[in-house]
Design an enzyme around this catalytic site. Structure first.
Site, mmCIF file in Angstrom:
data_model
loop_
_atom_site.group_PDB
_atom_site.id
_atom_site.type_symbol
_atom_site.label_atom_id
_atom_site.label_comp_id
_atom_site.label_asym_id
_atom_site.label_seq_id
_atom_site.Cartn_x
_atom_site.Cartn_y
_atom_site.Cartn_z
ATOM 1 N N GLU A 63 5.716 -8.945 15.815
ATOM 2 C CA GLU A 63 5.154 -9.455 17.066
ATOM 3 C C GLU A 63 5.491 -10.947 17.207
ATOM 4 O O GLU A 63 5.905 -11.410 18.259
ATOM 5 C CB GLU A 63 3.644 -9.229 17.027
ATOM 6 C CG GLU A 63 2.987 -9.351 18.377
ATOM 7 C CD GLU A 63 1.497 -9.066 18.284
ATOM 8 O OE1 GLU A 63 1.050 -8.587 17.218
ATOM 9 O OE2 GLU A 63 0.794 -9.347 19.261
ATOM 10 N N ARG A 120 0.815 -1.223 0.000
ATOM 11 C CA ARG A 120 0.000 0.000 0.000
ATOM 12 C C ARG A 120 0.842 1.264 0.000
ATOM 13 O O ARG A 120 0.371 2.329 -0.398
ATOM 14 C CB ARG A 120 -1.018 -0.029 1.146
ATOM 15 C CG ARG A 120 -2.308 -0.706 0.700
ATOM 16 C CD ARG A 120 -3.220 -1.038 1.843
ATOM 17 N NE ARG A 120 -2.677 -2.112 2.631
ATOM 18 C CZ ARG A 120 -2.587 -2.115 3.954
ATOM 19 N NH1 ARG A 120 -3.037 -1.112 4.642
ATOM 20 N NH2 ARG A 120 -2.058 -3.139 4.570
HETATM 21 P P1 AMP Z 1 3.984 -1.188 11.476
HETATM 22 O O1 AMP Z 1 5.281 -1.805 11.027
HETATM 23 O O2 AMP Z 1 3.439 -1.850 12.703
HETATM 24 O O3 AMP Z 1 4.074 0.315 11.643
HETATM 25 O O4 AMP Z 1 2.886 -1.484 10.377
HETATM 26 C C1 AMP Z 1 3.270 -1.471 9.099
HETATM 27 C C2 AMP Z 1 2.289 -1.792 8.042
HETATM 28 O O5 AMP Z 1 1.174 -2.536 8.433
HETATM 29 C C3 AMP Z 1 1.828 -0.510 7.446
HETATM 30 O O6 AMP Z 1 2.494 -0.429 6.211
HETATM 31 C C4 AMP Z 1 0.362 -0.657 7.275
HETATM 32 O O7 AMP Z 1 0.083 -0.710 5.892
HETATM 33 C C5 AMP Z 1 -0.011 -1.955 7.934
HETATM 34 N N1 AMP Z 1 -0.912 -1.801 9.075
HETATM 35 C C6 AMP Z 1 -0.602 -1.973 10.378
HETATM 36 N N2 AMP Z 1 -1.670 -1.819 11.156
HETATM 37 C C7 AMP Z 1 -2.694 -1.508 10.345
HETATM 38 C C8 AMP Z 1 -4.082 -1.223 10.547
HETATM 39 N N3 AMP Z 1 -4.655 -1.217 11.764
HETATM 40 N N4 AMP Z 1 -4.836 -0.943 9.479
HETATM 41 C C9 AMP Z 1 -4.281 -0.951 8.242
HETATM 42 N N5 AMP Z 1 -3.008 -1.225 7.980
HETATM 43 C C10 AMP Z 1 -2.211 -1.500 9.014
#
Ligand code: AMP
Length: 176
Positions: free
Chosen positions: A101, A64
């Site tokens: 995680e 995305r």
């Molecule tokens: P993070 O590494 O935890 O910051 O998450 C990274 C990726 O996960 C991002 O590129 C988002 O596209 C996706 N992501 C994480 N949590 C969500 C959520 N609640 N809704 C949509 N996309 C999410």
């Protein structure tokens, strides 16, 4: 044409409970993307803080991140560099493995994509825990390039992703 407000953008992000697994509220951006005025306004607002910051390249992560990264690069007259999951890029790559995680994930960038003269803007749709964005900063810096900032459409503030990005300029359009 009427201008698009933050409220308009906010209303076009759909919460989907328990996706992709129980307990996660997924921020579904497809209603926003499918409306031309909203998509344009979102791209304009993500790019806004980085106009006239001498950004040479926009970097974003599959999948995305690609949706917003490439139009932001176009707006800023910058080059575009994709970051992909392991094994997807065809030429010589540099990899970075980071903790999730449960388990680990590996992202890759083409080794010749950036150099010490590059000023990079990292773009993604959602800043959640910050793990992906932090890994992307590492890849950019391992190529000796400078991270000039990070821009997101959505920031999930309760996950404190910014703490993993301390020292960087971080900007987001919608915060929850
Ligand atoms: P993070 O590494 O935890 O910051 O998450 C990274 C990726 O996960 C991002 O590129 C988002 O596209 C996706 N992501 C994480 N949590 C969500 C959520 N609640 N809704 C949509 N996309 C999410």
């Amino acid at each position: 044409m009427a201008s698009v407000s933050i409220g308009n953008l906010n209303s076009a992000v759909r919460d989907v409970a328990d996706f992709p697994k129980p307990g996660i509220v997924f921020k579904d951006i497809t209603p926003l993307l499918q409306d031309g005025a909203l998509f344009k306004a979102a791209v304009d607002r993500i790019a806004g803080p980085f106009q006239r910051k001498n950004i040479t390249h926009v970097v974003s992560m599959e999948s995305r991140g690609f949706i917003f990264g490439s139009p932001v690069a176009y707006l800023l007259n910058a080059g575009y560099v994709p970051i992909r999951k392991k094994g997807k890029l065809p030429h010589k790559t540099l990899a970075h493995t980071y903790n999730l995680e449960y388990g680990t994930d590996t992202l890759e960038i083409h080794a010749d994509a950036l150099d010490a003269s590059s000023r990079v803007l990292i773009i993604d749709d959602v800043l959640a825990t910050g793990g992906t964005a932090n890994a992307t900063c590492k890849l950019v810096e391992n190529l000796k390039a400078k991270v000039a900032g990070l821009g997101f459409l959505i920031e999930l503030e309760f996950l404190h992703g910014r703490e993993k990005l301390r020292g960087y300029t971080v900007s987001s359009v919608l915060r929850y």
